[in-house]
Design an enzyme around this catalytic site. Structure first.
Site, mmCIF file in Angstrom:
data_model
loop_
_atom_site.group_PDB
_atom_site.id
_atom_site.type_symbol
_atom_site.label_atom_id
_atom_site.label_comp_id
_atom_site.label_asym_id
_atom_site.label_seq_id
_atom_site.Cartn_x
_atom_site.Cartn_y
_atom_site.Cartn_z
ATOM 1 N N ASP A 93 41.612 31.990 30.988
ATOM 2 C CA ASP A 93 41.752 31.416 32.331
ATOM 3 C C ASP A 93 40.718 32.068 33.253
ATOM 4 O O ASP A 93 40.930 33.155 33.784
ATOM 5 C CB ASP A 93 43.157 31.649 32.868
ATOM 6 N N HIS A 98 41.092 34.649 40.552
ATOM 7 C CA HIS A 98 41.511 35.932 40.006
ATOM 8 C C HIS A 98 40.378 36.950 39.926
ATOM 9 O O HIS A 98 40.574 38.042 39.396
ATOM 10 C CB HIS A 98 42.136 35.707 38.625
ATOM 11 N N ILE A 147 44.224 37.381 43.186
ATOM 12 C CA ILE A 147 45.596 37.608 42.750
ATOM 13 C C ILE A 147 45.659 37.680 41.228
ATOM 14 O O ILE A 147 44.758 37.214 40.527
ATOM 15 C CB ILE A 147 46.538 36.507 43.273
ATOM 16 N N GLY A 165 49.657 34.215 37.189
ATOM 17 C CA GLY A 165 51.099 34.132 36.993
ATOM 18 C C GLY A 165 51.493 34.407 35.553
ATOM 19 O O GLY A 165 52.497 35.080 35.280
#
Length: 274
Positions: free
Chosen positions: A176, A181, A196, A199
């Site tokens: 990903d 990120h 961040i 998830g």
């Protein structure tokens, strides 16, 4: 939309990278060393996408084909059931489809189901909930109420798992590569002070914490894991997981203690074996 089918493969190197990206280290070599390597069930979420796959991995489902603007979507929830322990290296066929579409008024929730199998039979089934802003109001069913109600007693376990400042940069090598990120400027454009953590990285960190803190370090005892993504986590923050056990069912919530226990995962439960 017709189901899609793709062939995937993975090696021990992919497993090692994934588990290192969740914080495994020299104190738990069963995750970080190829001798005696065990595989967290949540590796299923990145299998076939990591370093062995190269740079040209196609997505399992193309939501743009449905006329959905990818800028409006949010990963809202994730569930996974493993039908047997995952091998440290393998090949599988993954068939993916849209299993449900729920009408939430201002948004739609698409439930994407993927089933993986190898020559010996089924390996795992995952269901990903995608929140599509502005796509609701079409008169559909709202979907079921979420599971994972917290019991009215003190938790049986409280598990703290630290993350590191560079953890998102490492985790993104599992496949990903979203700049959210990694790129501070991009993160600010979409409303965050800084990049961040993924998830699914939080999902994996919590799975490892459950294995280590509740299941005596045996990853094969964790057979399903279902969560809602309730809030963001920044790399370097702690994940605190409060766990209630009722036989073979774990109910839990994950929060960030540095931000007054801001919610990270909610409506969360896991099935385990004795």
């Amino acid at each position: 939309m017709e189901p899609s089918r793709r062939e995937i493969s993975w090696t021990r190197r992919d497993v090692l990278l994934y588990q290192l990206s969740l914080g495994a280290g020299p104190e738990d070599l069963s995750y970080a060393y190829e001798r005696g390597l065990q595989v967290l069930p949540t590796f299923a979420m990145v299998a076939g996408q990591g370093v062995s796959a190269g740079d040209d991995v196609a997505p399992s489902l193309d939501l743009s084909a449905l006329g959905i603007d990818l800028a409006t979507i949010l990963h809202a929830g994730q569930s996974l059931t493993v039908h047997r322990p995952l091998p440290a290296r393998g090949d599988a066929t993954v068939e993916s489809r849209i299993a449900d579409v729920w009408d939430k008024g201002k948004a739609a929730v698409l439930v994407l189901e993927s089933v993986a199998a190898d020559a010996a039979g089924p390996l795992w089934t995952s269901r990903t909930q995608i929140w599509a802003r502005g796509a609701g109001g079409f008169g559909g069913e709202p979907g079921p109420e979420p599971d994972g109600t917290v019991p009215g007693r003190q938790p049986d376990h409280v598990l703290d798992a630290p993350t590191t400042a560079g953890q998102a940069l490492l985790y993104r090598l599992n496949g990903d590569l979203n700049p959210l990120h990694a790129d501070p400027a991009f993160a600010k454009r979409v409303g965050f002070d800084r990049p961040i953590l993924h998830g699914l990285a939080t999902y994996g960190v919590v799975a490892k914490a459950l294995v280590d803190g509740v299941l005596d370090g045996d990853a094969t005892r964790l057979t399903s894991l279902s969560v809602r993504f309730a809030g963001t986590l920044f790399p370097g923050e702690m994940i605190r997981t409060s766990v209630w056990r009722d036989g073979d069912l774990l109910t839990f919530v994950a929060t960030c203690p540095e931000r007054e226990d801001a919610p990270v995962l909610s409506h969360a439960c896991a099935e385990v074996t004795p």
